[in-house]
Design an enzyme around this catalytic site. Structure first.
Site, PDB file in Angstrom:
ATOM      1  N   ASP A  21       9.989   6.006  12.661  1.00  0.00           N
ATOM      2  CA  ASP A  21      10.719   5.075  13.521  1.00  0.00           C
ATOM      3  C   ASP A  21      12.139   4.741  13.054  1.00  0.00           C
ATOM      4  OD1 ASP A  21       9.544   3.698  11.427  1.00  0.00           O
ATOM      5  OD2 ASP A  21       8.474   2.245  12.679  1.00  0.00           O
ATOM      6  N   ASP A  58       1.405   5.204   1.276  1.00  0.00           N
ATOM      7  CA  ASP A  58       1.084   6.341   2.130  1.00  0.00           C
ATOM      8  C   ASP A  58       1.653   7.594   1.482  1.00  0.00           C
ATOM      9  OD1 ASP A  58      -0.069   4.638   3.969  1.00  0.00           O
ATOM     10  OD2 ASP A  58       1.782   4.365   5.095  1.00  0.00           O
ATOM     11  N   ASP A 107       0.840  -1.204   0.000  1.00  0.00           N
ATOM     12  CA  ASP A 107       0.000   0.000   0.000  1.00  0.00           C
ATOM     13  C   ASP A 107       0.872   1.250   0.000  1.00  0.00           C
ATOM     14  OD1 ASP A 107       0.789   0.024   2.715  1.00  0.00           O
ATOM     15  OD2 ASP A 107      -0.976  -1.172   3.232  1.00  0.00           O
TER      16      ASP A 107
HETATM   17  P1  ATP Z   1       4.415  -2.312   6.223  1.00  0.00           P
HETATM   18  O1  ATP Z   1       4.908  -2.535   4.851  1.00  0.00           O
HETATM   19  O2  ATP Z   1       4.572  -3.467   7.088  1.00  0.00           O
HETATM   20  O3  ATP Z   1       3.058  -1.665   6.287  1.00  0.00           O
HETATM   21  P2  ATP Z   1       5.267   0.309   7.013  1.00  0.00           P
HETATM   22  O4  ATP Z   1       6.635   0.892   7.197  1.00  0.00           O
HETATM   23  O5  ATP Z   1       4.418   0.902   5.936  1.00  0.00           O
HETATM   24  O6  ATP Z   1       5.441  -1.235   6.836  1.00  0.00           O
HETATM   25  P3  ATP Z   1       3.202   1.114   8.815  1.00  0.00           P
HETATM   26  O7  ATP Z   1       2.847   0.567  10.146  1.00  0.00           O
HETATM   27  O8  ATP Z   1       2.218   1.030   7.714  1.00  0.00           O
HETATM   28  O9  ATP Z   1       4.553   0.408   8.399  1.00  0.00           O
HETATM   29  O10 ATP Z   1       3.622   2.618   9.050  1.00  0.00           O
HETATM   30  C1  ATP Z   1       3.829   3.555   7.994  1.00  0.00           C
HETATM   31  C2  ATP Z   1       4.969   4.506   8.360  1.00  0.00           C
HETATM   32  O11 ATP Z   1       4.620   5.285   9.504  1.00  0.00           O
HETATM   33  C3  ATP Z   1       6.275   3.826   8.726  1.00  0.00           C
HETATM   34  O12 ATP Z   1       7.041   3.555   7.574  1.00  0.00           O
HETATM   35  C4  ATP Z   1       6.929   4.858   9.631  1.00  0.00           C
HETATM   36  O13 ATP Z   1       7.550   5.867   8.869  1.00  0.00           O
HETATM   37  C5  ATP Z   1       5.748   5.467  10.358  1.00  0.00           C
HETATM   38  N1  ATP Z   1       5.454   4.792  11.632  1.00  0.00           N
HETATM   39  C6  ATP Z   1       4.589   3.773  11.842  1.00  0.00           C
HETATM   40  N2  ATP Z   1       4.556   3.398  13.131  1.00  0.00           N
HETATM   41  C7  ATP Z   1       5.425   4.193  13.785  1.00  0.00           C
HETATM   42  C8  ATP Z   1       5.831   4.311  15.146  1.00  0.00           C
HETATM   43  N3  ATP Z   1       5.350   3.513  16.077  1.00  0.00           N
HETATM   44  N4  ATP Z   1       6.745   5.273  15.445  1.00  0.00           N
HETATM   45  C9  ATP Z   1       7.227   6.092  14.498  1.00  0.00           C
HETATM   46  N5  ATP Z   1       6.884   6.016  13.207  1.00  0.00           N
HETATM   47  C10 ATP Z   1       5.997   5.096  12.831  1.00  0.00           C
HETATM   48 MG    MG Z   2       2.298   0.427   5.595  1.00  0.00          MG
END
Ligand code: ATP
Ligand code: MG
Length: 455
Positions: free
Chosen positions: A148, A74, A72
């Protein structure tokens, strides 16, 4: 110049200005534009045409840099949620802690987030330092700083095909290193869930955890207990549905995160008897995810907790309870115990109970019973569960094979299977444990001999 040279010799990293990103062009980052969702490009373009900044951000950029198609997208922007909403026909402001905008194109949902300020210093916190709210907007470099990991804090502009990197994420992608942004202890204190995220990303991406990022985890692990259970549950579910659940559980253990943290994990990781079953369940889960199939949370948790149920089921039966009520009592015990700590949603708990409660019914292969079971709305899940029990050696493989044949057979063959199953079933009857309590009519008929002999 000389200072830079000395730093280089000493191996000290250049202190970059954290407000200025390194900008990489297409020759440097080599992102394949074909991996981008056309809708993500549409959204950034519309925002940019309206005069705002807009980038693909976070996990999607990380995946693009790794040559993986993101699941997905963002989008991060300096437009406010109201300004974003006005630009799209199907856009909805979703807001709890922090307002974001969901923009829909057909089935695809894009999450558009306004740059968030790094106000963690002043944000309200609980007594352990966990940030309770940080819902203020801010400049882009602050948005990067509050993410993060370095690899999750990059921005991609589809129009110019450039990547903006504020924290050395590109190098970490190249070196396959997971590094938290800022001071690790402080970041875990602000949000202890980040410790679970370290484990998930390391296992999923097969990255090594940078030593300073890993070091505080075993000591700080108990802070997870203060996080609302629903959030921990969401992150656990992501971990188990990552397609790398076994690797994640190993990593949780290696990072010292499994102990006393989640009762569920203690059970799973410290009970050798259930390990074969759990390993098989997680392997099949990982295989399903990798094949692009869904994994139901109910099935997953029903598997993880099955051996607890089995143990209690046996105990209730040994105490004189008849099999089916005994199974329900066991399920109640296990679910009650887990619901508080894991915030198992009711829907998931219901699925788990259905899957468990179906199990004794598979042992009844005569009359109308097998046909009735086929009509159960969750038959497929119950059947897959039965197969796992057979595969782990808990049940005779013959039972699983019989059901597999029955499931795929036509009406005549089904009749024949039921007739041929009658004989061994009759024999089974003699093996039933003698009942101690008074017997209610009909109840318990459905259950053949307990199948624990092989354990
Ligand atoms: P995935 O592919 O598993 O969804 P993702 O990196 O997109 O991995 P998400 O949980 O969808 O993970 O979060 C989107 C973004 O938001 C992350 O890439 C990060 O930049 C930020 N983020 C998410 N959770 C946190 C957190 N607990 N603390 C700081 N930043 C966060
Ligand atoms: Mg994600």
């Amino acid at each position: 110049m000389i200072k830079k040279f000395i730093r280089k010799i000493l191996g000290v990293k250049d202190e970059r200005d954290p407000t200025q990103p390194v900008i990489l062009g297409p020759e440097e980052h080599r992102i394949d534009p074909k991996l981008l969702s056309p809708n993500a490009v549409r959204v950034t373009q519309a925002l940019q045409e309206a005069g705002f900044k807009a980038f693909v951000v976070g996990g999607a950029v990380r995946d693009l840099l790794l040559g993986v198609k993101p699941k997905d997208f963002d989008i991060a922007t300096d437009a406010t949620p109201e300004e974003v909403k006005k630009l799209f026909r199907r856009a909805f402001i979703i807001g709890r802690r922090f307002q974001i905008v969901h923009v829909m194109f057909g089935q695809e949902l894009l999450e558009v987030t306004t740059f968030r300020g790094n106000a963690a210093v002043n944000a309200p916190k609980d007594e352990h330092g966990r940030v309770l709210r940080d819902n203020n907007f801010g400049p882009q470099h602050e948005d990067a700083e509050r993410r993060d990991f370095t690899i999750n804090a990059m921005y991609y502009d589809p129009a110019t095909q450039s990547v903006l990197d504020y924290h050395g994420g590109i190098e970490d992608i190249r070196d396959k290193v997971l590094r938290i942004i800022g001071q690790p202890e402080a970041r875990y204190r602000e949000d202890p869930v980040r410790m679970l995220r370290v484990v998930r990303f390391a296992a999923k991406l097969q990255f090594t955890i940078e030593p300073a990022t890993r070091a505080p985890i075993p000591v700080m692990a108990p802070l997870i207990n203060n996080v609302p259970a629903a959030r921990v549950f969401d992150e656990m579910l992501k971990l188990l549905q990552s397609g790398h659940s076994l690797a994640c559980l190993k990593e949780l253990r290696a990072a010292g995160l499994h102990h006393g943290l989640l009762p569920l994990l203690d059970v799973v990781l410290e009970q050798p008897i259930g390990m074969k079953f759990v390993t098989l369940a997680l392997e099949s889960t990982d295989a399903r995810v990798k094949a692009g199939k869904g994994v139901s949370a109910g099935f997953l948790f029903a598997s993880l907790l099955w051996h607890q149920v089995l143990e209690k089921w046996n105990a209730y039966r040994a105490a004189g309870e008849s099999p089916i009520p005994a199974l329900h009592l066991a399920a109640d015990d296990v679910l009650d115990n887990q619901t508080d700590s894991l915030a198992l949603q009711r829907r998931i708990a219901t699925d788990m109970r259905d899957i468990w409660a179906m199990q004794p019914r598979f042992e009844r292969r005569t009359g109308k019973a097998p046909y009735k079971l086929l009509e159960h709305p969750r038959f497929r899940a119950g059947f897959d569960f039965l197969l796992l029990r057979c595969e782990s050696g808990e049940l005779d493989a013959e039972l699983g094979n019989w059901w597999a044949t029955f499931y795929g057979a036509d009406a005549n063959e089904r009749e024949r299977l039921i007739n041929s199953a009658r004989e061994p079933q009759g024999g089974d009857k003699k093996k039933r444990p003698r009942r101690r309590g008074p017997r209610k009519t009909g109840e318990g008929d459905a259950v053949a001999a307990p199948s624990q002999e092989s354990e």
